[in-house]
Design an enzyme around this catalytic site. Structure first.
Site, mmCIF file in Angstrom:
data_model
loop_
_atom_site.group_PDB
_atom_site.id
_atom_site.type_symbol
_atom_site.label_atom_id
_atom_site.label_comp_id
_atom_site.label_asym_id
_atom_site.label_seq_id
_atom_site.Cartn_x
_atom_site.Cartn_y
_atom_site.Cartn_z
ATOM 1 N N ASP A 8 25.909 35.919 -32.695
ATOM 2 C CA ASP A 8 26.810 36.036 -33.827
ATOM 3 C C ASP A 8 26.048 36.834 -34.901
ATOM 4 O O ASP A 8 24.806 36.887 -34.884
ATOM 5 C CB ASP A 8 27.163 34.631 -34.340
ATOM 6 N N ASP A 10 27.087 37.291 -38.831
ATOM 7 C CA ASP A 10 27.022 36.686 -40.166
ATOM 8 C C ASP A 10 26.406 35.290 -40.109
ATOM 9 O O ASP A 10 26.955 34.388 -39.483
ATOM 10 C CB ASP A 10 28.438 36.576 -40.762
HETATM 11 C C1 BG6 Z 1 32.765 36.049 -39.330
HETATM 12 C C2 BG6 Z 1 32.460 35.212 -40.532
HETATM 13 O O1 BG6 Z 1 31.583 36.569 -38.812
HETATM 14 O O2 BG6 Z 1 33.626 37.126 -39.685
HETATM 15 C C3 BG6 Z 1 33.740 34.735 -41.179
HETATM 16 O O3 BG6 Z 1 31.681 34.090 -40.142
HETATM 17 C C4 BG6 Z 1 34.612 35.938 -41.515
HETATM 18 O O4 BG6 Z 1 33.438 33.993 -42.335
HETATM 19 C C5 BG6 Z 1 34.888 36.732 -40.239
HETATM 20 O O5 BG6 Z 1 35.856 35.503 -42.076
HETATM 21 C C6 BG6 Z 1 35.747 37.974 -40.485
HETATM 22 O O6 BG6 Z 1 35.012 38.879 -41.264
HETATM 23 P P1 BG6 Z 1 35.580 40.214 -41.884
HETATM 24 O O7 BG6 Z 1 34.334 40.962 -42.294
HETATM 25 O O8 BG6 Z 1 36.356 40.930 -40.811
HETATM 26 O O9 BG6 Z 1 36.440 39.841 -43.043
HETATM 27 MG MG MG Z 2 28.313 33.263 -38.289
#
Ligand code: BG6
Ligand code: MG
Length: 213
Positions: A8, A10
């Protein structure tokens, strides 16, 4: 013995979970919804629109679909402005060293993230070259806890889920890994999630995880 590790992004490879938190908090504040880290933890691994639904439900607020689109776009604009502050220095040395060491031991490495901003983040931080495949929010129709993003990552690598481990900080991500038949490894917020097959406190612990080698 595993052939690949799917990471993963984030909250695992980078602290961008903190930037998601800051951007959602500013938007929630404007809506008059109290937003704290407990609510934020429920957004980990969840798509942008599903995250907004959780925040609105938490605040007892209903919005039209046009309003929801506008709020989600505002959050993403703020989030992307924060992403512009990222650089190769934003990656902890431990992360680069662990990825290099895993690669040196012959493992394939991939990213499995719900985020549609994945490629921007990988470019800003020069992390893209560390991975053999990237599966993200732009190539899936169902977000975690659905296993789609990890199944696609494994398919990009030409491997079966049983040959791959998943490293996740999200409860939804561990559920996704388990549902897809991967070895699930919890870190950060998911380090004490009882459904994680293995639990680590720091990425370098992967190097001494017996089930991988
Ligand atoms: C995930 C995060 O990696 O990505 C979530 O943990 C986030 O919190 C999701 O909502 C979508 O991200 P993005 O950048 O497409 O808004
Ligand atoms: Mg994450």
């Amino acid at each position: 013995m595993k052939k690949a590790i799917l990471f993963d992004l984030d909250g695992v490879l980078l602290s961008t979970d903190e930037l998601h938190y800051a951007a959602w908090k500013s938007v929630a504040d404007e809506l008059g919804i109290r937003f704290d880290r407990q609510v934020n933890n429920r957004l980990r691994g969840v798509s942008r629109m599903a995250s907004l639904e959780i925040i609105l439900q938490h605040g007892g607020m209903t919005l039209s679909s046009e309003e929801k689109e506008a709020v989600a776009a505002r959050k993403n604009d703020r989030y992307r402005a924060l992403l512009m502050t990222l650089s190769p220095d934003s990656v902890a040395p431990e992360v680069r060293e662990t990825l290099a060491a895993l690669k040196a031991r012959g493992l394939k490495l991939a990213v499995g993230s719900s985020s549609k901003n994945t490629k921007l983040i990988l470019a800003q931080t020069d992390l893209g070259c560390c991975f053999d495949a990237v599966s993200d929010g732009t190539n899936i129709s169902r977000s975690k806890p659905d296993p789609e993003v990890f199944l696609k990552a494994a398919a990009f690598l030409g491997l079966d889920p049983a040959d791959c481990a998943v490293v996740e900080d999200a409860v939804a991500g561990i559920d996704a890994a388990n549902a897809g038949g991967f070895l699930s490894i919890g870190i950060g917020d998911a380090a004490d999630y009882e459904k994680a097959d293995r639990q680590i406190n720091s990425l370098s612990e992967l190097l001494s995880l017996k089930s991988l080698f």
